[in-house]
Design an enzyme around this catalytic site. Structure first.
Site, PDB file in Angstrom:
ATOM      1  N   SER A 277       0.845  -1.198   0.000  1.00 35.65           N
ATOM      2  CA  SER A 277       0.000   0.000   0.000  1.00 35.65           C
ATOM      3  C   SER A 277       0.880   1.248   0.000  1.00 35.65           C
ATOM      4  O   SER A 277       0.615   2.209  -0.725  1.00 35.65           O
ATOM      5  CB  SER A 277      -0.881   0.053   1.255  1.00 35.65           C
ATOM      6  OG  SER A 277      -1.780  -1.017   1.289  1.00 35.65           O
TER       7      SER A 277
ATOM      8  N   ALA B  13      -4.309  -1.285  -2.561  1.00 31.53           N
ATOM      9  CA  ALA B  13      -3.808  -0.483  -1.443  1.00 31.53           C
ATOM     10  C   ALA B  13      -4.931  -0.213  -0.449  1.00 31.53           C
ATOM     11  O   ALA B  13      -6.052   0.101  -0.835  1.00 31.53           O
ATOM     12  CB  ALA B  13      -3.260   0.834  -1.973  1.00 31.53           C
ATOM     13  N   LYS B  14      -4.593  -0.340   0.813  1.00 29.05           N
ATOM     14  CA  LYS B  14      -5.560  -0.036   1.866  1.00 29.05           C
ATOM     15  C   LYS B  14      -5.227   1.374   2.348  1.00 29.05           C
ATOM     16  O   LYS B  14      -4.497   1.569   3.327  1.00 29.05           O
ATOM     17  CB  LYS B  14      -5.399  -1.083   2.975  1.00 29.05           C
ATOM     18  CG  LYS B  14      -6.600  -1.240   3.866  1.00 29.05           C
ATOM     19  CD  LYS B  14      -6.467  -2.499   4.703  1.00 29.05           C
ATOM     20  CE  LYS B  14      -7.427  -2.513   5.854  1.00 29.05           C
ATOM     21  NZ  LYS B  14      -8.833  -2.411   5.507  1.00 29.05           N
ATOM     22  N   LEU B  15      -5.711   2.350   1.604  1.00 29.30           N
ATOM     23  CA  LEU B  15      -5.344   3.749   1.855  1.00 29.30           C
ATOM     24  C   LEU B  15      -6.434   4.458   2.650  1.00 29.30           C
ATOM     25  O   LEU B  15      -7.629   4.287   2.369  1.00 29.30           O
ATOM     26  CB  LEU B  15      -5.122   4.483   0.529  1.00 29.30           C
ATOM     27  CG  LEU B  15      -4.033   3.904  -0.383  1.00 29.30           C
ATOM     28  CD1 LEU B  15      -3.923   4.715  -1.662  1.00 29.30           C
ATOM     29  CD2 LEU B  15      -2.690   3.871   0.343  1.00 29.30           C
TER      30      LEU B  15
ATOM     31  N   TYR C 185     -11.312   5.328   2.221  1.00 34.33           N
ATOM     32  CA  TYR C 185     -12.399   4.913   3.102  1.00 34.33           C
ATOM     33  C   TYR C 185     -13.521   5.935   3.237  1.00 34.33           C
ATOM     34  O   TYR C 185     -14.565   5.642   3.818  1.00 34.33           O
ATOM     35  CB  TYR C 185     -11.842   4.465   4.462  1.00 34.33           C
ATOM     36  CG  TYR C 185     -11.356   3.038   4.327  1.00 34.33           C
ATOM     37  CD1 TYR C 185     -12.196   1.974   4.611  1.00 34.33           C
ATOM     38  CD2 TYR C 185     -10.115   2.753   3.782  1.00 34.33           C
ATOM     39  CE1 TYR C 185     -11.793   0.668   4.404  1.00 34.33           C
ATOM     40  CE2 TYR C 185      -9.699   1.447   3.559  1.00 34.33           C
ATOM     41  CZ  TYR C 185     -10.552   0.413   3.874  1.00 34.33           C
ATOM     42  OH  TYR C 185     -10.158  -0.884   3.646  1.00 34.33           O
TER      43      TYR C 185
END
Ligand code: PPE
Length: 308
Positions: free
Chosen positions: A67, A163-165, A169
């Protein structure tokens, strides 16, 4: 700070052990304004031999590193250092029953403006807290009520799905608020082509005509629980496919469930006021195995556990 859940006593912050209540950030923190940050969600379980074990820790840290690469953030720690730091946070948390870990990489205080500069100050923090059922105990036991969101999952050229950005969210939060305000537990987002994508914080599986199906990885986060369930189902000899499907196929499924670190396995009982029903036999079988695995009851999957 006032929390309903129990919060770990210490965090790990840029290599140091810091008392959680003393850890503060400033208003000029770049990530707070623009959302360029990356995070992970990792669960640590109490195992049957009364130890604590983190579930698929190296895989979560690898996804964090990926990420950060996607987000142009140079993490000043190695994968092993971050794995060790997570174990340290568990040990220092004072939570004996198992916890949720939240590594967070963000750009710290400095000049604001969208271009973060060549070498922005990168901060790494790892927190821990107790996190019960993600969508509530009723949803976990009897099944969640969900609705198709009016918000779409971002196009693959705007949402970086590998990617866990943090900033990504916002889309999930808007979808979750809409669902809850409409009397549901969770939202299900479609992709920009109109196919089923994922929940605001979970991947989705359906069981229909004897086949377990989940969405391909194009529009969804590469869930580590998703991967675990695919492996568990294959080991049971269940036929699994990863392919696109439509919302009406979802309505006609025999069983539907969410997977995610926070959500674990959450059955779905109702979608857009169409009844799916109580958790079915496949959901129960897979779920039972998952909880056995995380508690160290099945040595076949012990490679997925990092003991603390
Ligand atoms: N999709 C999304 C969008 C997502 O956020 C998650 C995890 C998943 C799928 C499942 O991924 P995995 O945890 O690797 O199986 N969501 C995390 C954050 C939840 C939160 O509300 O915060 C989580 O479950 O930890």
């Amino acid at each position: 700070m006032s929390f309903k859940q129990k919060i770990g006593e210490y965090i790990w912050w840029n290599g140091k052990k810091v008392k959680t209540e003393e850890a503060k950030i400033g208003l000029f923190t770049h990530s707070l304004h623009y959302g360029l940050g990356a995070f992970e969600g990792i669960r640590c379980y109490k195992t049957t031999d009364n130890r604590l074990a983190v579930f698929r820790l190296p895989e979560h840290i690898q996804r964090l590193i990926d990420s950060c690469k996607i987000a142009h953030m140079n993490v000043p720690y190695s994968k092993q250092e971050l794995v060790d730091a997570c174990v340290e946070v568990v040990k220092n948390s004072g939570i004996a029953s198992g916890c949720y870990l939240r590594p967070l990489v963000f750009i710290g205080e400095g000049p604001l403006g969208l271009y973060p500069g060549k070498n922005p100050p990168i901060e790494v923090a790892i927190m821990a807290w107790e996190w019960g059922s993600y969508l509530g105990n009723d949803a976990k036991d009897a099944g969640a009520k969900i609705k198709i969101s009016s918000y779409s999952r971002g196009h693959v050229n705007s949402t970086m799905t590998k990617a866990k950005l943090s900033g990504q969210y916002v889309n999930s939060i808007l979808a979750r608020i809409e669902a809850v305000e409409n009397g549901c537990d969770e939202a299900l987002l479609l992709d920009t082509d109109g196919y089923v994508s994922e929940g605001s914080g979970e991947n989705i599986f359906i069981y229909r005509k004897g086949v377990l199906k989940t969405t391909p990885l194009t529009s969804v986060l590469e869930g580590i629980t998703r991967d675990s369930i695919l492996q568990i189902a294959k080991d049971f000899g269940i036929e699994v496919v990863e392919e696109r499907f439509t919302r009406d196929e979802l309505y006609c499924a025999d069983e539907v469930f969410f997977t995610g670190t926070a959500a674990e396995i959450t059955p779905i009982q109702e979608i857009d006021h169409r009844e799916i029903g109580k958790p079915g036999p496949i959901t129960k079988k897979i779920s039972q195995k998952f909880f056995d695995v995380v508690q160290g009851k099945d040595s076949k999957y012990s490679k997925w556990l990092t003991h603390c």
